[in-house]
Design an enzyme around this catalytic site. Structure first.
Site, PDB file in Angstrom:
ATOM      1  N   GLU A   1      -0.187  -8.024  12.221  1.00  5.36           N
ATOM      2  CA  GLU A   1       1.193  -7.710  11.860  1.00  5.36           C
ATOM      3  C   GLU A   1       2.064  -8.095  13.061  1.00  5.36           C
ATOM      4  O   GLU A   1       1.566  -8.168  14.193  1.00  5.36           O
ATOM      5  CB  GLU A   1       1.329  -6.202  11.604  1.00  5.36           C
ATOM      6  CG  GLU A   1       0.556  -5.700  10.398  1.00  5.36           C
ATOM      7  CD  GLU A   1       1.047  -6.294   9.094  1.00  5.36           C
ATOM      8  OE1 GLU A   1       2.270  -6.476   8.940  1.00  5.36           O
ATOM      9  OE2 GLU A   1       0.204  -6.607   8.236  1.00  5.36           O
TER      10      GLU A   1
ATOM     11  N   LYS B   1      -5.620   2.336   3.052  1.00  2.69           N
ATOM     12  CA  LYS B   1      -6.523   1.718   2.074  1.00  2.69           C
ATOM     13  C   LYS B   1      -7.597   2.711   1.637  1.00  2.69           C
ATOM     14  O   LYS B   1      -7.971   2.767   0.463  1.00  2.69           O
ATOM     15  CB  LYS B   1      -7.172   0.469   2.679  1.00  2.69           C
ATOM     16  CG  LYS B   1      -6.168  -0.654   2.915  1.00  2.69           C
ATOM     17  CD  LYS B   1      -6.833  -1.854   3.543  1.00  2.69           C
ATOM     18  CE  LYS B   1      -5.813  -2.936   3.873  1.00  2.69           C
ATOM     19  NZ  LYS B   1      -6.360  -3.991   4.724  1.00  2.69           N
TER      20      LYS B   1
ATOM     21  N   ASP C   1      -3.164   1.463   8.740  1.00  2.00           N
ATOM     22  CA  ASP C   1      -3.267   0.546   7.615  1.00  2.00           C
ATOM     23  C   ASP C   1      -4.611   0.756   6.885  1.00  2.00           C
ATOM     24  O   ASP C   1      -4.686   0.813   5.666  1.00  2.00           O
ATOM     25  CB  ASP C   1      -3.147  -0.870   8.186  1.00  2.00           C
ATOM     26  CG  ASP C   1      -3.237  -1.923   7.120  1.00  2.00           C
ATOM     27  OD1 ASP C   1      -2.318  -1.967   6.301  1.00  2.00           O
ATOM     28  OD2 ASP C   1      -4.230  -2.677   7.103  1.00  2.00           O
TER      29      ASP C   1
ATOM     30  N   GLY D   1      -0.851 -15.544  13.598  1.00  2.00           N
ATOM     31  CA  GLY D   1      -0.409 -14.875  12.357  1.00  2.00           C
ATOM     32  C   GLY D   1      -1.470 -13.983  11.746  1.00  2.00           C
ATOM     33  O   GLY D   1      -1.378 -13.610  10.579  1.00  2.00           O
TER      34      GLY D   1
ATOM     35  N   LYS E   1       0.810  -1.221   0.000  1.00  2.00           N
ATOM     36  CA  LYS E   1       0.000   0.000   0.000  1.00  2.00           C
ATOM     37  C   LYS E   1       0.840   1.265   0.000  1.00  2.00           C
ATOM     38  O   LYS E   1       0.319   2.363  -0.147  1.00  2.00           O
ATOM     39  CB  LYS E   1      -0.891   0.019   1.252  1.00  2.00           C
ATOM     40  CG  LYS E   1      -1.944  -1.062   1.267  1.00  2.00           C
ATOM     41  CD  LYS E   1      -2.696  -1.100   2.564  1.00  2.00           C
ATOM     42  CE  LYS E   1      -1.954  -1.874   3.638  1.00  2.00           C
ATOM     43  NZ  LYS E   1      -1.841  -3.312   3.437  1.00  2.00           N
TER      44      LYS E   1
ATOM     45  N   ALA F   1      -7.533  -7.543   0.082  1.00  2.00           N
ATOM     46  CA  ALA F   1      -6.826  -8.775  -0.288  1.00  2.00           C
ATOM     47  C   ALA F   1      -7.340  -9.306  -1.626  1.00  2.00           C
ATOM     48  O   ALA F   1      -7.212  -8.627  -2.641  1.00  2.00           O
ATOM     49  CB  ALA F   1      -6.930  -9.817   0.820  1.00  2.00           C
TER      50      ALA F   1
END
Ligand code: ADP
Ligand code: ASP
Ligand code: MG
Length: 830
Positions: free
Chosen positions: A676, A691, A687, A673, A588, A620
């Site tokens: 981040e 976007k 984040d 997982g 990004k 995604a």
């Protein structure tokens, strides 16, 4: 009496004893009782002989020493193939010739120069030696019906050298044929190619590669039924195999196609040499001495092809071309300018390969061999001295480092779109066209391009006409979760895409933030990670070198797939895009950097004619950017975008029910997982803000990241502490969030992390929001992203894109899809 069949074997077919044995076997198998076998000199011998002359002219001290290797080579073949007196007869002849040759070279040394007839005399020894040897060998095998006879081509073929090259004197040659060729019903004639005699009876040659011409002349003189040209490739290929490894055999060519291919540089056949065969309509086969079972290429009047739909049969190039442009308003409407120009060139024996004149008559542009460039310029400056002085001709410009690329095929005539495909292929690989010429026969189109782009241009055009797969050179930056999943998906589909779509995807480089691994042809499918990290082939990363490797000159298209989240890598995009490298990424950073940088990306794409796709940067694998782009491109007006843009935050807020601390849910998610490595990257809302910026800019808003109202879930006290300390003190985020959750619950609502953009006001915000459980943002699955587009068309009921918005597999899938989209833009048939 049956008709003759002519076989011609080129230098590569008679290079050594094994080769000659193979040739003899081919002839053993030919049932035709009457054969004319025309041979070249053993490979490289003509070159060596001519270099001997040049060395003698220069008085080079070692010139005499260069004769010995020629002697040893022929002796070697003779002792391998001949026995007893046959061998000694040959050797005696050879030694006589060699001593004559030494004498000639000595004379050249003394007079420090040589005439054309002396050079022709020396050059012709190669064919004499190869044929005298082969003739003895073929007769000693005793497998041909009738006699095997050595024929001296100089007794038969008479030519006259003119400005256009050697011209056959047919009457004299026919008389020679009647005198010299036996009338036996069964006879195998072994004939040296390349050599002939001139009007004075002196030995001359038919020019470099003249043995093909010999074959075709004997085809006429002997009224042959067929001519077979044997060489070291399976036939005429759709392009020079040294340049285009995917070149394929052309099964059939018309004479015109073959001549055009030859004229424009297909080295396997030689221009004008076919003429006699063409006039008589004798079919010519091009075949492989080393694979005689292969059918080869048939050249004839109207030969049947297994693939008549093929419009473009072959693509060729000629190098060392200079492009001359004569420009001036004074030429407009002045009759005879072109005549004076080309007349002057003709007078000086300068041959023009291609001409193109704009209809404005303002300029004349033509191509010549670079070797003639200097002379041409002088001749033209003299011819148009007066016009130049009066400024009626402004300039005579000569560009030296050019090539001509030509596409050839009878089927092009009257077929629209051929030129479009040609220019499209050149454009897509960033090759600039400097001049264009199309014959009125529409059998070929030629373009003049920069010579260093020749291979890339040939390959791109070759695949543009589906003559070979579209080769795409790929470099991957960031083989992490998404990057590794991408490599796995790429590998699983490579063979299928090649078979079904003619797409040749080659991963040729992988780079991490520290190291990189480069492969010439293609990365081995396993073991690259070890090699990258520790192996001898991995090396310290240098993204410039990485990009240069991926963007290899010989491969038509390059794509860098950036699966890192690095701003440093994103900072390279403008340079890459401007140089013609396409970029595909889920990163990004580039699109959410400052507006000047963002604007620079667009400009770089324009300059490099490159593509930049980043569907996976938002949502995604979900088709968010594409949906938005389609709305915009079709004229819909986007009024509002809102949604859940973080799979991680969706997960956290659908999982957390308040019974355990929020921080515990974060740490569990991190262990799986889902976040981040530093969860603040998710919790800070940055984040999501990035976007949102990407979407806003997609519809043309010039908005900066700093203008987004971001509610961070990280208290100020923890915002700047080191990651380790944050994880230790993470419980400090719990109290405020629990308060928010309880407040929501009291109203029967749930908490969601929502991004919203109001287009009219340009207001963008990111933060926690209470929503009804029945609201589209309320009833979602765990890692869902939801994006709602309220538009002029979708005004009551927004267009919604929803689904899992995180995970390496789905993200890699979107990256892969973008890569394939780039391939389709480049002309692949997907
Ligand atoms: P020979 O030694 O048989 O006379 P040449 O070297 O003159 O053969 O010509 C054959 C070579 O031409 C091939 O080895 C190939 O590398 C080259 N070549 C260039 N363009 C083409 C093409 N379009 N099709 C086939 N061969 C080509
Ligand atoms: N030996 C000659 C040359 O090398 C002729 C030929 O091979 O066709 O040019
Ligand atoms: Mg040849």
């Amino acid at each position: 009496m049956s008709r003759f069949r002519v076989h011609k074997f080129g230098g590569s077919s008679v290079a050594d004893a094994d080769c000659m044995r193979r040739v003899a076997e081919i002839l053993d198998d030919d049932p035709s009782p009457r054969l004319a076998v025309v041979l070249s000199a053993c490979r490289g011998v003509t070159d060596t002989l001519l270099s001997l002359v040049a060395a003698a002219e220069r008085q080079a001290p070692d010139a005499a020493g260069l004769v010995e290797p020629l002697r040893l080579r022929h002796l070697g073949i003779a002792y391998a193939l001949l026995e007893g007196s046959t061998a000694s007869d040959y050797v005696a002849e050879l030694e006589r010739d060699l001593s004559d040759l030494q004498g000639i070279l000595q004379t050249i040394r003394l007079i420090r120069g040589s005439s054309r007839s002396v050079r022709d005399l020396v050059a012709g020894y190669g064919e004499i030696w190869s044929t005298r040897l082969f003739w003895r060998y073929l007769s000693s095998r005793g497998r041909r019906p009738g006699r095997v006879v050595w024929i001296d081509a100089r007794d038969i073929v008479q030519v006259e050298w003119t400005a256009l090259g050697p011209t056959v004197r047919w009457d004299e040659s026919r008389a020679g044929r009647r005198r010299a060729i036996p009338g036996d019903a069964s006879a195998t004639l072994v004939i040296p190619g390349f050599i002939a005699r001139d009007e004075k009876g002196l030995q001359t040659t038919l020019g470099r590669n003249g043995s093909d011409f010999s074959a075709s002349i004997f085809g006429d003189l002997l009224d042959a039924e067929e001519i077979h040209i044997w060489t070291d490739v399976d036939g005429v290929l759709s392009a020079d195999p040294a340049r285009v490894p995917d070149a394929t055999i052309i099964d059939a060519l018309s004479y015109q196609e073959a001549m055009e291919l030859a004229y424009f540089g297909a080295k396997v056949i030689h221009p004008q040499t076919m003429a006699p065969a063409v006039l008589k309509g004798i079919p010519i086969w091009i075949r492989n001495t080393f694979a005689p079972e292969k059918p080869g290429t048939l050249i004839g009047r109207r030969p049947d092809s297994s693939d008549p739909a093929t419009r473009v049969k072959g693509i060729t190039s000629i190098e060392r071309i200079a492009l001359v442009n004569v420009e001036g308003a004074g030429m407009i409407g002045v009759p005879g300018t072109a005549q004076r120009l080309f007349g002057a060139l003709r007078e000086h024996g300068i041959s023009v390969v291609l001409i193109s004149q704009g209809s404005s008559e303002h300029s004349i542009c033509f191509a010549i061999a670079t070797a003639d460039a200097e002379r041409t310029e002088q001749v033209l400056r003299r011819t148009f001295e007066a016009e130049l002085a009066r400024n009626q001709i402004q300039d005579i410009a000569v560009a030296r480092d050019c090539s001509i690329l030509s596409i050839v095929g009878d089927g092009m005539a009257g077929t629209p779109g051929v030129a479009a495909t040609l220019f499209g292929s050149l454009g897509s690989t960033g090759v600039n066209v400097r001049a264009v010429a199309q014959g009125s026969s529409e059998r070929s189109i030629s373009v003049v391009i920069d010579s260093r782009e020749t291979t890339r241009a040939l390959r791109s055009v070759h695949s543009g006409f589906y003559l070979s797969p579209h080769t795409i050179s790929i470099g991957l930056v960031g083989p992490g979760n998404v990057g590794s999943a991408f490599v796995a998906q790429l590998e699983s589909q490579t063979a299928r895409l090649r078979a079904d779509c003619g797409l040749d995807l080659r991963l040729r480089g992988i780079a991490t933030s520290r190291r990189m691994l480069l492969a010439d042809s293609q990365m081995a499918s396993c073991g690259w990670r070890e090699l990258l990290n520790a192996g001898p082939n991995g090396e310290a990363v240098d993204l410039e070198r990485f990009a240069a490797h991926v963007h290899a000159d010989h491969l038509p298209h390059a794509v860098i797939v950036d699966c890192s989240a690095s701003g440093d890598v994103a900072a390279c995009y403008p340079r890459w895009l401007a140089s013609g490298i396409h970029v595909v990424t889920p990163n990004k950073k580039a699109n959410s950097a400052g507006m000047p940088f963002y604007g620079g990306l667009k400009e770089a794409r324009r300059v490099g004619r490159s593509h930049y796709l980043y569907e996976a940067a938002v949502g995604a694998g979900l088709p968010v950017i594409h949906t938005l782009r389609d709305l915009r491109e079709t004229g819909d007006e986007v009024r509002r975008i809102d949604g859940l843009l973080s799979g991680t935050l969706s997960y956290l807020f659908t999982t957390w029910d308040g019974r355990e601390p929020f921080s515990k849910v974060v740490l569990d998610a991190r262990a799986k997982g889902y976040t981040e490595p530093d969860p603040r990257d998710d919790l800070s809302g940055m984040d999501v803000a990035r976007k949102l910026i990407i979407l806003a800019r997609e519809i043309g808003l010039a908005i900066e990241l700093s203008e987004v109202l971001v509610e961070s879930l990280v208290p100020d006290a923890l915002a700047c502490v080191p990651p380790g300390e944050f994880l230790e003190r993470i419980a400090e985020i719990d109290r405020a969030l629990l308060t928010r959750l309880e407040a929501a619950r009291a109203g029967g609502r749930v908490l969601r992390h929502v991004a919203a953009l109001d287009v009219a006001s340009g207001r963008a915000s990111v933060g926690l929001m209470e929503v009804e459980p029945s609201h589209p943002f309320g009833k979602i699955n765990r890692t869902d992203n939801v994006v709602r587009f309220a538009t002029a068309r979708y005004h009551d009921n927004p267009l919604v894109v929803q689904g899992p918005g995180a995970g390496p597999e789905v993200t890699a899938g979107a990256v892969f899809a973008d890569l394939l989209r780039v391939c389709a833009y480049l002309g692949a048939r997907l």
